[in-house]
Design an enzyme around this catalytic site. Structure first.
Site, PDB file in Angstrom:
ATOM      1  N   GLY A  21     -28.215  56.889  14.790  1.00 42.30           N
ATOM      2  CA  GLY A  21     -29.304  56.591  13.864  1.00 42.30           C
ATOM      3  C   GLY A  21     -30.403  55.790  14.541  1.00 42.30           C
ATOM      4  NE  ARG A  25     -25.922  52.364  17.451  1.00 43.38           N
ATOM      5  CZ  ARG A  25     -25.727  52.762  16.196  1.00 43.38           C
ATOM      6  NH1 ARG A  25     -25.148  53.928  15.944  1.00 43.38           N
ATOM      7  NH2 ARG A  25     -26.096  52.008  15.200  1.00 43.38           N
ATOM      8  NE  ARG A  44     -43.730  59.674  11.873  1.00 37.58           N
ATOM      9  CZ  ARG A  44     -44.048  59.257  10.643  1.00 37.58           C
ATOM     10  NH1 ARG A  44     -43.322  58.355  10.041  1.00 37.58           N
ATOM     11  NH2 ARG A  44     -45.077  59.775  10.030  1.00 37.58           N
ATOM     12  NE  ARG A  88     -24.383  60.011  10.816  1.00 41.91           N
ATOM     13  CZ  ARG A  88     -24.835  58.756  10.973  1.00 41.91           C
ATOM     14  NH1 ARG A  88     -25.736  58.482  11.895  1.00 41.91           N
ATOM     15  NH2 ARG A  88     -24.361  57.778  10.242  1.00 41.91           N
ATOM     16  CB  SER A  91     -22.638  52.367  11.968  1.00 44.28           C
ATOM     17  OG  SER A  91     -23.814  52.321  11.191  1.00 44.28           O
ATOM     18  CG  ASP A 204     -20.499  47.708   6.915  1.00 44.54           C
ATOM     19  OD1 ASP A 204     -21.274  48.276   7.685  1.00 44.54           O
ATOM     20  OD2 ASP A 204     -20.309  48.082   5.745  1.00 44.54           O
ATOM     21  NE  ARG A 217     -24.316  46.525  11.691  1.00 48.57           N
ATOM     22  CZ  ARG A 217     -24.255  47.051  10.479  1.00 48.57           C
ATOM     23  NH1 ARG A 217     -24.797  48.222  10.229  1.00 48.57           N
ATOM     24  NH2 ARG A 217     -23.686  46.425   9.503  1.00 48.57           N
TER      25      ARG A 217
END
Ligand code: HPA
Length: 236
Positions: A21, A25, A44, A88, A91, A204, A217
Site C-alpha cells: 500500500g 515500502r 503522486r 499485494r 498489512s 494490529d 510497519r
C-alpha cells in the site's frame, strides 16, 4: 505511453508486480531485495521500481490505501503495461484471537462491505478469490520459511474508523482479518483474466492489545516480502 497516474513506458514494468500500500515500502523492497532497480513512476509519489530478483525481472509499486486507489493502479498495470500478475503485500488488522501481530495471512478470498462490484451489474454477490496457482506457490514458500501463517478469508472494508465495529459478525463467519484493498484487486484480476494474490502481515489486532509502530510497519515485513518475491520468481 503514460496514463494519468503512471508515467512509465510500456516495457518499463515486469510481467509480475508486487504492490504494497505504502510507496515507501515499495522503495524499501526495491532497495533491499532488487538488483539494478530503476524507478518508473513518481506521479503522486506512487513510487514504482523494476529490478531483478535472482536474475528475473520483477516490479514493485505502491497501491495507495483503499479499493478506489488500488483499483486504478491495478487496472492500468493489467491493461496498459502487459502485467500478468499482481501480488499485494499489505498489512491487516486481526479479527480473531489466535492471530497475532507479525503473523502472515494468505487471502484465499476477500469478503467486503463495499459496493465496489456494483458497476459490473451482476445479479448477485461476487465472491472475490485469489489465483490458485499463486496461492499454491505462496503456501509452499510460507511453509518453507517457517513463519506463522494462515490461509483464509479476509474482509476488505471501505471504513477504517467505524463507530459500529463489525468484528464479531465477520469473525463468526471465519473472517480472519481486515484490510482495505484485496476485494478490488481480485475482482479486477478476474474481470481481466489476470492473476492476483494478497499476502498480508498482521500489523494490529482488533481483539488483542497488540500493534506495530509505523517504522515497524515500513521495515518489519521482511518475511512477507520474501514469500512474495519467491512466489513471483517461481510463477514467471
Ligand atoms: N483496518 C483496516 N485496514 C487495516 C487495518 C485495520 O485495522 N490494519 C491494517 N490495515
Amino acid at each position: 505511453m503514460a496514463t494519468p497516474h503512471n508515467e512509465a513506458n510500456k516495457g518499463d514494468i515486469a510481467k509480475i508486480v508486487l504492490m504494497p500500500g505504502d510507496p515507501l515500502r515499495a522503495k524499501f523492497v526495491a532497495d533491499t531485495f532488487l538488483e539494478d532497480a530503476v524507478q518508473f513512476n513518481k506521479v503522486r509519489n506512487m513510487f514504482g521500481y523494476t529490478g531483478y530478483y535472482r536474475g528475473k525481472k520483477i516490479s514493485v509499486m505502491g497501491s495507495g490505501m483503499g479499493m478506489p486507489s488500488i483499483g486504478i493502479y491495478a487496472h492500468e498495470l493489467y491493461t496498459q503495461y502487459g502485467v500478468e500478475a499482481i501480488i499485494r503485500i499489505g498489512s491487516c488488522g486481526a479479527y480473531v484471537e489466535d492471530i497475532h501481530v507479525n503473523d502472515i495471512i494468505l487471502a484465499i478470498g476477500a469478503s467486503t462491505d463495499s459496493n465496489f462490484a456494483h458497476h459490473y451489474q451482476l445479479p448477485g454477490t461476487y465472491s472475490a478469490t485469489a489465483t490458485f496457482e499463486l496461492l499454491e506457490i505462496a503456501n509452499q514458500k510460507a511453509k518453507e520459511q517457517g513463519c506463522n501463517y494462515r490461509v483464509g478469508n479476509i474482509l476488505s472494508s471501505d471504513v477504517f474508523y467505524s463507530k459500529n465495529s463489525p468484528v464479531e459478525k465477520w469473525a463468526q463467519m471465519g473472517v480472519l482479518a481486515v484490510e482495505m484493498e484485496s476485494y478490488a484487486l481480485y475482482t479486477i484480476a478476474a474481470e481481466l483474466r489476470k492473476s492476483a494474490l494478497c499476502i498480508l502481515t498482521v500489523s494490529d489486532s482488533l481483539v488483542l492489545d497488540e500493534n506495530l509502530s509505523p517504522l515497524e510497519r515500513q521495515n518489519g515485513f521482511t518475511n512477507m516480502m520474501e514469500i512474495a518475491l519467491k512466489t513471483a520468481y517461481e510463477y514467471i
